[in-house]
Design an enzyme around this catalytic site. Structure first.
Site, PDB file in Angstrom:
ATOM      1  N   GLU A   1      -0.572   4.361  -7.556  1.00  8.82           N
ATOM      2  CA  GLU A   1      -1.848   4.185  -6.843  1.00  8.82           C
ATOM      3  C   GLU A   1      -2.456   2.834  -7.206  1.00  8.82           C
ATOM      4  OE1 GLU A   1      -2.864   6.161  -4.562  1.00  8.82           O
ATOM      5  OE2 GLU A   1      -1.748   8.022  -4.932  1.00  8.82           O
TER       6      GLU A   1
ATOM      7  N   CYS B   1      -7.984  13.474  -8.948  1.00 11.76           N
ATOM      8  CA  CYS B   1      -7.128  12.348  -9.317  1.00 11.76           C
ATOM      9  C   CYS B   1      -7.838  11.032  -9.028  1.00 11.76           C
ATOM     10  CB  CYS B   1      -5.809  12.409  -8.535  1.00 11.76           C
ATOM     11  SG  CYS B   1      -4.722  13.735  -9.083  1.00 11.76           S
TER      12      CYS B   1
END
Length: 202
Positions: free
Chosen positions: A78, A142
């Site tokens: 990410e 998250c």
């Protein structure tokens, strides 16, 4: 370097991220790296308390968060965390009233780690795991954790999403992939810091 996986939530009675982190702990990282491992509950308020406490306790070079995504079929790096849009209830049936991580904080914060470089380098190792890049960590715990950590560390954080166990990777495969990813991240980080230090000296 600190590493944080998440505990169980929703349909994930066993959280692949925590299993993968424990697997990595068995494998270890190179000798000069001090690894601290934590399991993070899937609770907004705990995250808001815990992340700053971890930074204060260890002043790590890097914190890597590992989370599970039911939609992922690859190991996903990410690039950034998002501040706004948190409507999903956590394990305590709670969600932030403001639906954001840090009121008045920037809309997104990028990791200082060049995820494209890490992805290229790990892919070149020929592991039996596919690594991809994402700019959307999903606006749940998250993403919330990642943003909180990026905000706290001025970008010295990373987030890796793993698929559920067996879909398609085993715990061992995920552990080895994490080991390779984190070593490359530390490498990329050290090289970028060398460059910054050289510029400061002139």
């Amino acid at each position: 370097s600190s590493l944080a996986g998440f505990g169980p939530f929703g349909e994930h009675a066993v959280n692949a991220s925590w299993i993968a982190v424990q697997e990595l702990e068995k494998l270890g990282l190179r000798d000069d790296v001090d690894l601290h491992v934590y399991e993070v509950p899937v609770e907004y308020q705990t995250v808001q308390r815990l992340i700053p406490a971890l930074w204060k306790k260890h002043s790590p070079q890097l914190v890597v968060h590992v989370g599970v995504s039911g939609m992922a079929t690859t190991v996903t790096l990410e690039k950034c965390g998002h501040n706004v849009g948190y409507k999903g209830l956590d394990n305590c049936r709670f969600c932030p009233g403001s639906q954001c991580c840090v009121e008045g904080g920037p809309e997104c914060i990028d990791s200082i780690i060049d995820m494209d470089a890490v992805c290229r380098r790990v892919s070149a190792l020929g592991l039996d795991v596919t690594v991809t890049i994402s700019k959307d960590a999903g606006r749940y715990l998250c993403d919330f954790t990642y943003y909180t950590s990026l905000y706290q560390s001025r970008g010295r954080s990373a987030f890796v999403h793993v698929p559920p166990l067996g879909k398609p990777y085993s715990a061992e495969q995920l552990g080895r992939a994490l080991q390779a990813i984190i070593e490359e991240m530390l490498d990329v980080l050290e090289h970028s810091e060398d460059k910054i230090n050289c510029q400061h000296e002139h």
